[in-house]
Write a protein that holds these residues in place. Structure first.
Motif, PDB file in Angstrom:
ATOM      1  N   GLU A 258      61.294  57.030 -28.800  1.00  0.00           N
ATOM      2  CA  GLU A 258      59.892  57.224 -29.149  1.00  0.00           C
ATOM      3  C   GLU A 258      59.689  58.580 -29.807  1.00  0.00           C
ATOM      4  O   GLU A 258      60.385  59.550 -29.503  1.00  0.00           O
ATOM      5  CB  GLU A 258      59.015  57.107 -27.906  1.00  0.00           C
ATOM      6  N   LYS A 259      58.725  58.629 -30.717  1.00  0.00           N
ATOM      7  CA  LYS A 259      58.365  59.861 -31.438  1.00  0.00           C
ATOM      8  C   LYS A 259      59.575  60.488 -32.122  1.00  0.00           C
ATOM      9  O   LYS A 259      59.706  61.714 -32.187  1.00  0.00           O
ATOM     10  CB  LYS A 259      57.704  60.859 -30.483  1.00  0.00           C
ATOM     11  N   ARG A 260      60.484  59.626 -32.596  1.00  0.00           N
ATOM     12  CA  ARG A 260      61.664  60.058 -33.335  1.00  0.00           C
ATOM     13  C   ARG A 260      62.565  61.002 -32.530  1.00  0.00           C
ATOM     14  O   ARG A 260      63.176  61.916 -33.091  1.00  0.00           O
ATOM     15  CB  ARG A 260      61.269  60.718 -34.656  1.00  0.00           C
ATOM     16  N   VAL A 261      62.644  60.770 -31.237  1.00  0.00           N
ATOM     17  CA  VAL A 261      63.549  61.530 -30.369  1.00  0.00           C
ATOM     18  C   VAL A 261      64.444  60.536 -29.645  1.00  0.00           C
ATOM     19  O   VAL A 261      63.968  59.711 -28.859  1.00  0.00           O
ATOM     20  CB  VAL A 261      62.786  62.400 -29.355  1.00  0.00           C
ATOM     21  N   ALA A 262      65.750  60.600 -29.904  1.00  0.00           N
ATOM     22  CA  ALA A 262      66.711  59.722 -29.238  1.00  0.00           C
ATOM     23  C   ALA A 262      67.080  60.318 -27.889  1.00  0.00           C
ATOM     24  O   ALA A 262      67.642  61.414 -27.819  1.00  0.00           O
ATOM     25  CB  ALA A 262      67.951  59.541 -30.102  1.00  0.00           C
ATOM     26  N   VAL A 263      66.731  59.604 -26.821  1.00  0.00           N
ATOM     27  CA  VAL A 263      67.030  60.055 -25.459  1.00  0.00           C
ATOM     28  C   VAL A 263      68.158  59.196 -24.922  1.00  0.00           C
ATOM     29  O   VAL A 263      68.040  57.969 -24.861  1.00  0.00           O
ATOM     30  CB  VAL A 263      65.787  59.947 -24.551  1.00  0.00           C
TER      31      VAL A 263
END
Length: 462
Positions: A258-263
């Motif tokens: 989400e929100k261009r953050v890979a977790v």
């Protein structure tokens, strides 16, 4: 709903124009040449696209080593004796031997779908990308199964280099230069390796971007990559990729993007504008709509003769079919099922030959035969002049494996026309520098005209 009757013609309906569908129809053209000319047999091929995509060449198309148009084979050109219908089969009533097809014309006119009657059914729709309920994946994920996705990804990667080169915001620059690939199978590893190779070459033309500025991350949920080439070659591939500063994370999953953050499941967080999803495939949805017997994994239960188990006049092969592997060791217990053929291109191409022979025999009233082929091994490219291979028990790596990869797939790509064009492009690529031009505007060709028409920067006073 319009029905198309068979008019006492033996009609073979081939659902899908991929490896199995195209090759089966191609062989039926040769086996049933006389019947097709006389009009006593009709072969209809239905596919949403007017071409067959040779998927092993998608990574090289994405890297610019092969032109996109040479990765595809036009169905109408290679199947002149067949009727090619561009559409999608949405339902099958095998009891009545009728298939419901939605075509482009039906969508335009609003007259609904058409029904096509058939005598023999070949279900070869292939597979589709298997996604998971990862938050944000549907919004930012990029697939890698079609030539459109491959070329779109190439344009996207080059666009990220342009963004990184033209911004002073370190957060934007870092996200643009971070590329996350999820899935350590053929598609993920070869796509990442080829694109990293291409991007590393391209940055020499950017005055403020260096190869070490880029982050390439491969995420794999299991403890190995490229399982088809064996554990030794898989470990070598990991060492090769890590030696190029590619971050290979095994036994790790993507938790969110989400929100261009890979977790990731190991707690890592990577702001990124590029997330490529290649974590497996699943059977095409039309199989579930066919009413034919399926396995627990959604594939058609088939006999070794490539007939749908317990169903007459229905056939399948390739990704859609669960075919017993007659060359594998028989199960220890009599009540245990035989191992199945792997759903890969090697089996699909060979199964299509047997499938066409059996359908021709069914039409003419002859005997059918079983499919039996021992898996010979696998080859994989890790970028230009790099690869791994495990073929006929022999393990190769580096340049010999890469060369074998090219020779093998050049021999397998359909038609002499495509073989010659691909070989010519490889030859020219060895003589000249790589093309690093992004043509992202091809994905929205009307944008410039819309601007000129009064919606953007080209407004003129009237």
């Amino acid at each position: 709903m319009k029905a198309v009757s068979s008019n006492n013609v033996a009609r073979v309906l081939v659902v899908g124009g991929g490896y199995v569908g195209m090759n089966t129809a191609l062989r039926l053209q040769r086996k049933l040449k006389q019947e097709l000319r006389q009009g006593t047999v009709e072969v209809i091929v239905v596919d949403p696209e007017p071409y067959m995509t040779y998927q092993p060449f998608l990574p090289e198309a994405a890297a610019g080593s092969i032109s996109p148009r040479h990765v595809v084979v036009p169905l109408r050109r290679v199947l002149p004796q067949c009727k090619v219908v561009i559409g999608e089969v949405t339902a099958i009533d095998h009891g009545e031997r009728r298939a419901t097809i939605t075509t482009l014309a039906a969508e335009e006119t609003g007259n609904g779908a058409i029904e096509v009657a058939y005598d023999e059914l070949v279900l070869a729709p292939g597979s589709v990308s298997r996604t998971l309920p990862v938050p944000g994946l549907a919004d930012v994920g990029i697939g890698f199964k079609t030539v459109e996705e491959a070329i779109g990804l190439r344009n996207h990667v080059l666009e990220q280099l342009d963004i990184a080169s033209s911004t002073r915001d370190p957060a934007v620059r870092d996200a643009a230069l971070t590329f996350v690939f999820v899935g350590g199978g053929y598609a993920g590893v070869e796509a990442l390796a080829e694109l990293e190779d291409m991007a590393r070459y391209a940055v020499r033309y950017y005055h403020n971007v260096k190869p070490e500025d880029m982050k390439w991350i491969l995420v794999e949920a299991t403890d190995r990559i490229l399982p088809e080439v064996g554990p030794d070659m898989g470990r070598y591939a990991v060492r090769e990729l890590r030696g190029r500063n590619i971050d290979v994370r095994l036994e790790t999953r993507l938790e969110s993007c989400e929100k261009r953050v890979a977790v990731l499941s190991d707690g890592s967080r990577f702001p990124t504008r590029t997330l490529v999803w290649t974590a497996g495939v699943k059977p095409h949805p039309v199989l579930a709509a066919s009413g034919l017997p399926l396995t627990g994994h959604g594939r058609l239960k088939c006999t070794a003769a490539l007939q749908v188990d317990g169903v007459e006049h229905a056939w399948s092969a390739g990704d859609a079919a669960a075919v017993p592997d007659l060359t594998a060791e028989p199960p220890a217990k009599p009540d245990e099922p035989r191992p199945l053929c792997a759903p890969n291109a090697q089996h699909a191409v060979r199964q299509s030959k047997v499938l066409a022979e059996n359908i021709a025999a069914a039409v003419r009233g002859g005997p059918i035969v079983d499919y039996a082929h021992k898996y010979v091994g696998s080859v994989a490219s890790l970028g230009l002049h790099k690869g791994v291979a495990h073929v006929y028990g022999r393990k190769l790596r580096g340049y010999p494996a890469w060369f074998m990869h090219r020779v093998y797939h050049l021999g397998r790509v359909p038609t002499f026309n495509r073989k010659a064009r691909v070989l010519a492009e490889w030859t020219l690529a060895g003589l000249f520098k790589r093309e690093i031009v992004s043509l992202g505007s091809l994905e929205n060709p009307r944008a410039e005209f819309e601007l000129a028409a009064g919606t953007g920067r080209h407004n003129e006073a009237s």
